[in-house]
Design an enzyme around this catalytic site. Structure first.
Site, PDB file in Angstrom:
ATOM      1  N   GLU A 207       3.327 -50.332  27.097  1.00  0.00           N
ATOM      2  CA  GLU A 207       1.983 -49.845  26.762  1.00  0.00           C
ATOM      3  C   GLU A 207       1.301 -50.746  25.741  1.00  0.00           C
ATOM      4  O   GLU A 207       1.863 -51.040  24.681  1.00  0.00           O
ATOM      5  CB  GLU A 207       2.067 -48.404  26.227  1.00  0.00           C
TER       6      GLU A 207
ATOM      7  N   GLU B  64      10.471 -42.435  24.272  1.00  0.00           N
ATOM      8  CA  GLU B  64       9.865 -43.608  23.626  1.00  0.00           C
ATOM      9  C   GLU B  64      10.864 -44.334  22.728  1.00  0.00           C
ATOM     10  O   GLU B  64      11.748 -43.725  22.135  1.00  0.00           O
ATOM     11  CB  GLU B  64       8.635 -43.171  22.808  1.00  0.00           C
TER      12      GLU B  64
ATOM     13  N   ASP C 137       8.102 -36.437  30.319  1.00  0.00           N
ATOM     14  CA  ASP C 137       8.208 -37.015  28.983  1.00  0.00           C
ATOM     15  C   ASP C 137       9.012 -36.088  28.084  1.00  0.00           C
ATOM     16  O   ASP C 137       8.787 -34.874  28.110  1.00  0.00           O
ATOM     17  CB  ASP C 137       6.805 -37.139  28.370  1.00  0.00           C
TER      18      ASP C 137
ATOM     19  N   LYS D 124      11.589 -39.396  30.459  1.00  0.00           N
ATOM     20  CA  LYS D 124      11.140 -40.605  29.771  1.00  0.00           C
ATOM     21  C   LYS D 124      11.155 -40.346  28.277  1.00  0.00           C
ATOM     22  O   LYS D 124      10.797 -39.256  27.831  1.00  0.00           O
ATOM     23  CB  LYS D 124       9.729 -40.994  30.230  1.00  0.00           C
TER      24      LYS D 124
END
Ligand SMILES: Nc1nc(=O)c2c([nH]1)NC[C@@H]1CN(c3ccc(C(=O)N[C@@H](CCC(=O)O)C(=O)O)cc3)CN21
Ligand SMILES: CC(C)C(=O)C(=O)O
Ligand SMILES: [Mg+2]
Length: 275
Positions: A186, A120, A88, A118
């Site tokens: 999510e 967001e 992340d 990764k």
């Protein structure tokens, strides 16, 4: 003789969707769990910024830094020779723009040995994803509830309900268009996640997004019951590791207290016995 298991790569993750095979993913933050999950045949390991919560004890993921997450990512990448290992990008390490996103991604690739990163955000992160992908670094997107923006979102709120489904679809398409090889969904309604999964050519990996995603991910301490605090509705506990460890620690304490540990076999004699 069977061929030695090779490392799963981005190509195999894409193939899994095409062939209708579900992708299994877990978080990992250390070499011991990485080795175990690799042995179990898990496809993808995420060194999540959830380490802020489950390793460092913070209430949100916002505080963890690149300097804190890189060593954990290195431990996992080193110990999991068959999984696709993803790190992340921490909050504050990519939002300033494509150049910052690439610089941070390069740090993870050089210093930790993970095979992908990764980050967001959907539409808002499209330029960042594209820049990182264009440098040859595979990227996983993450849309729906994005924990790094929980203050902006007003807490752990389900995303993409009702009219908001349209925005979620736009975010998903932006992530795919930018070149990500997979996307985490999510906390979105199962029906909306199913629509997104059908609309995309890249696999969706759900967490609280129903059974029709192409894969599933959970935080391992939640899934295996090391975390015995309040768990989100989407967690299934596959083991009760908290109890196992607590009982083992109690037994150890008792054995120390009553002098039964260590015994002679667990102690060194003065002179080695002759055979
Ligand atoms: N241990 C852990 N598990 C996770 O799944 C996780 C993390 N940490 N840290 C990063 C994010 C934060 N996530 C979370 C955290 C809490 C809820 C939660 O409590 N959900 C409630 C409803 C909302 C609420 O009351 O706050 C639920 O019952 O689903 C959901 C997702 C998912 N991620
Ligand atoms: C829950 C997963 C998707 C995550 O982002 C994390 O563990 O940080
Ligand atoms: Mg995360």
């Amino acid at each position: 003789m069977s061929e030695p298991r090779k490392r799963i790569r981005v190509r195999q993750i894409a193939q899994a969707k095409a062939e209708g095979r579900r992708i299994s993913a877990l978080t990992s933050y250390d070499c011991m769990t990485a080795r175990i999950f690799d042995e179990a045949g898990i496809d993808l390991l995420l060194v999540g910024d959830s380490a802020a919560n489950v390793v460092f004890g913070a209430n949100t993921t916002l505080s963890i830094t690149v300097d804190e997450l890189v060593p954990l990512a290195r431990a996992v990448a080193q110990a999991a020779p068959h999984c696709l290992v993803v790190a992340d990008l921490p909050f504050g390490s990519y939002e300033a723009g494509p150049d910052q996103a690439l610089a941070t991604s390069i740090r993870f690739m050089k210093e930790s040995g993970v095979q992908a990163v990764k980050l967001e955000g959907g539409v808002r992160s499209e330029a960042m994803i594209r820049k990182v992908v264009d440098a040859g670094i595979p990227v996983v997107g993450h849309i729906g509830f994005t924990p790094q923006s929980e203050h902006g979102l007003g807490g752990h709120v389900i995303q993409g309900r009702g009219a908001a489904a349209k925005q979620l679809m736009e975010d998903a398409l932006a992530v795919e268009r930018a070149g990500a090889f997979a996307v985490v969904l999510e906390m979105v309604p199962a029906s909306v996640a199913a629509e997104v999964t059908k609309a995309l050519t890249i696999p969706t990996i759900g967490i609280g997004a129903g059974a029709e995603c192409d894969g599933q991910i959970l935080v391992w301490q939640d899934a295996f019951g090391l975390n015995n605090g309040r768990l989100p509705k989407f967690v299934r506990q596959f083991a009760q590791v908290h109890e196992v460890l607590r009982n083992a620690a109690s037994e150890y304490r008792e054995a120390v207290a009553d002098g039964s540990f260590p015994n002679t076999a667990e102690s060194y004699p003065d002179i080695a016995p002759t055979v």
